[in-house]
Design a protein around this motif. Structure first.
Motif, short mmCIF file in Angstrom:
data_model
loop_
_atom_site.label_atom_id
_atom_site.label_comp_id
_atom_site.label_asym_id
_atom_site.label_seq_id
_atom_site.Cartn_x
_atom_site.Cartn_y
_atom_site.Cartn_z
N LEU A 108 0.84 -1.20 0.00
CA LEU A 108 0.00 0.00 0.00
C LEU A 108 0.87 1.25 0.00
CD1 LEU A 108 -2.75 -0.99 2.61
CD2 LEU A 108 -2.67 -1.47 0.16
N LYS A 109 0.59 2.14 -0.92
CA LYS A 109 1.31 3.40 -1.04
C LYS A 109 0.30 4.54 -1.09
CE LYS A 109 5.38 1.38 -1.76
NZ LYS A 109 6.52 1.50 -0.81
N SER A 110 0.74 5.73 -0.71
CA SER A 110 -0.13 6.89 -0.83
C SER A 110 0.72 8.12 -1.10
CB SER A 110 -0.96 7.10 0.43
OG SER A 110 -0.13 7.47 1.53
N THR A 111 0.12 9.11 -1.73
CA THR A 111 0.81 10.38 -1.98
C THR A 111 -0.20 11.51 -2.07
OG1 THR A 111 2.32 11.57 -3.45
CG2 THR A 111 0.75 10.08 -4.49
N ALA A 112 0.21 12.67 -1.60
CA ALA A 112 -0.57 13.89 -1.76
C ALA A 112 0.36 14.98 -2.27
CB ALA A 112 -1.22 14.30 -0.45
N ALA A 113 1.36 14.57 -3.04
CA ALA A 113 2.34 15.52 -3.56
C ALA A 113 1.67 16.55 -4.45
CB ALA A 113 3.41 14.78 -4.35
N GLN A 114 2.24 17.73 -4.49
CA GLN A 114 1.71 18.78 -5.35
C GLN A 114 1.95 18.45 -6.82
OE1 GLN A 114 -0.02 21.88 -4.34
NE2 GLN A 114 -0.29 20.25 -2.82
N ARG A 115 1.06 18.95 -7.66
CA ARG A 115 1.18 18.80 -9.12
C ARG A 115 1.22 17.33 -9.54
NH1 ARG A 115 4.38 22.92 -7.61
NH2 ARG A 115 6.22 21.63 -7.59
N LEU A 116 0.36 16.54 -8.96
CA LEU A 116 0.25 15.14 -9.39
C LEU A 116 -0.27 15.11 -10.82
CD1 LEU A 116 -1.35 13.31 -6.32
CD2 LEU A 116 1.01 13.18 -7.10
N SER A 117 0.28 14.20 -11.60
CA SER A 117 -0.19 14.03 -12.97
C SER A 117 -1.40 13.11 -13.01
CB SER A 117 0.94 13.43 -13.84
OG SER A 117 0.44 13.02 -15.09
N LYS A 118 -2.38 13.45 -13.84
CA LYS A 118 -3.56 12.60 -13.98
C LYS A 118 -3.26 11.39 -14.88
CE LYS A 118 -6.73 14.89 -11.65
NZ LYS A 118 -7.82 15.64 -12.31
N SER A 119 -2.20 11.47 -15.68
CA SER A 119 -1.95 10.42 -16.67
C SER A 119 -0.76 9.53 -16.34
CB SER A 119 -1.73 11.05 -18.05
OG SER A 119 -0.65 11.96 -18.03
N THR A 120 0.09 9.95 -15.41
CA THR A 120 1.25 9.14 -15.04
C THR A 120 1.33 9.01 -13.52
OG1 THR A 120 2.74 11.07 -15.00
CG2 THR A 120 2.57 9.83 -17.07
N ILE A 121 2.03 7.97 -13.06
CA ILE A 121 2.16 7.68 -11.63
C ILE A 121 3.63 7.63 -11.26
CG2 ILE A 121 1.73 5.94 -9.84
CD1 ILE A 121 -0.69 5.06 -11.56
N HIS A 122 3.96 8.21 -10.13
CA HIS A 122 5.34 8.21 -9.64
C HIS A 122 5.34 7.68 -8.21
CE1 HIS A 122 9.46 9.65 -8.94
NE2 HIS A 122 9.03 10.03 -7.76
N ILE A 123 6.18 6.70 -7.94
CA ILE A 123 6.36 6.17 -6.58
C ILE A 123 7.81 6.37 -6.19
CG2 ILE A 123 6.20 4.19 -5.04
CD1 ILE A 123 4.16 2.97 -6.92
N SER A 124 8.05 7.26 -5.25
CA SER A 124 9.41 7.47 -4.75
C SER A 124 9.72 6.40 -3.71
CB SER A 124 9.52 8.86 -4.14
OG SER A 124 10.80 9.07 -3.61
N LYS A 125 10.90 5.84 -3.77
CA LYS A 125 11.30 4.79 -2.83
C LYS A 125 10.33 3.62 -2.88
CE LYS A 125 13.84 7.88 0.22
NZ LYS A 125 14.03 8.37 1.59
N LEU A 126 10.23 3.03 -4.04
CA LEU A 126 9.36 1.86 -4.22
C LEU A 126 9.72 0.78 -3.21
CD1 LEU A 126 7.32 0.14 -5.87
CD2 LEU A 126 9.26 -0.52 -7.31
N THR A 127 11.02 0.53 -3.06
CA THR A 127 11.47 -0.45 -2.08
C THR A 127 12.93 -0.16 -1.75
OG1 THR A 127 11.62 -2.81 -1.58
CG2 THR A 127 12.22 -2.14 -3.80
#
Length: 240
Positions: free
Chosen positions: A117-136
């Motif tokens: 489970l991951k979550s983000t509320a980062a500013q300027r999130l893209s509606k078309s792409t996903i970014h996960i910082s520190k996946l593992t």
């Protein structure tokens, strides 16, 4: 006595301040988020309308008390609560030391799903792409020097990851500014099978100290990217 009658009697026993608190929560719950699916066909979650409704109510209850977006711990708690509400089995929190896995769910069809489970509320999130910082974590990143060793360690890591995790569930909160309540939450499922194509990459793809590795899926040669971040010895980043 039905549930509504029992609830009204309990409210009658509350203090004036207790009634005010309940009224605030009811006002929040009266306008829960409305689900808008974008998948071509229902997923195992979206096909369960009661789960979607309950999860939306939990988000409403959260924002009846807080402006902040639902963060990772809150997301895990809400996810577990929604699963239990519809009769899905979930393992107890921190029931065992399991690398990569946050929760295991058993749906009514008997299938088990091991989820990160991951979550983000980062500013300027893209509606078309996903970014996960520190996946593992990958503490070996700064110590590996040769492309061959880097390739071997990377493939070994993702073999372990894919064997342990069926999918990543990411909750994304879109906000107009950091001080505002999110105007939209998006729940995205990313199957761990997306990393299978890393095995097809040539040795040359691992030559850089911190390479960015393309993942191909269903004919899309760059459906996702995994970045090995040497600036942080624990970091692998995922972009899709």
């Amino acid at each position: 006595m039905n549930d509504g009658e029992a609830l009204r009697r309990r409210i009658d026993d509350l203090s004036p301040m207790g009634v005010r608190f309940v009224a605030r929560m009811v006002e929040s719950l009266s306008d829960p988020p409305q689900a808008q699916g974008s998948a071509p066909e229902p997923t195992w979650i979206s096909a369960e309308s009661d789960w979607i409704e309950y999860f939306g109510l939990l988000i409403s209850a959260h924002h009846g008390l807080a402006v902040d977006a639902l963060k990772e711990t809150g997301f895990e708690n809400a996810f577990r609560d929604a699963c239990e509400a519809v009769g899905w089995g979930v393992d107890p929190p921190a029931s065992a030391t399991r690398r990569f896995v946050d929760v295991t769910v058993q749906t009514r069809d008997g299938r088990h799903r091991r989820l990160s489970l991951k979550s983000t509320a980062a500013q300027r999130l893209s509606k078309s792409t996903i970014h996960i910082s520190k996946l593992t974590e990958a503490a070996w990143i700064q110590d590996v020097r040769s492309p061959r060793s880097r390739r071997s360690r990377t493939l070994e890591l993702f073999e372990e990851y894919s064997a342990a995790v069926d999918a990543i569930l990411m909750l994304r909160a879109f906000r107009h500014d950091p001080q505002s309540i999110p105007y939209c939450y998006q729940l995205v499922e990313i199957p761990s099978a997306i990393f299978a194509s890393l095995h097809l990459l040539p040795l040359s793809a691992f030559e850089a100290d911190g390479p960015t590795l393309d993942c191909s899926v269903q004919g899309n040669s760059v459906a996702a990217r995994v970045s090995l971040d040497r600036s942080d010895a624990k970091g692998l980043t995922y972009d899709s």
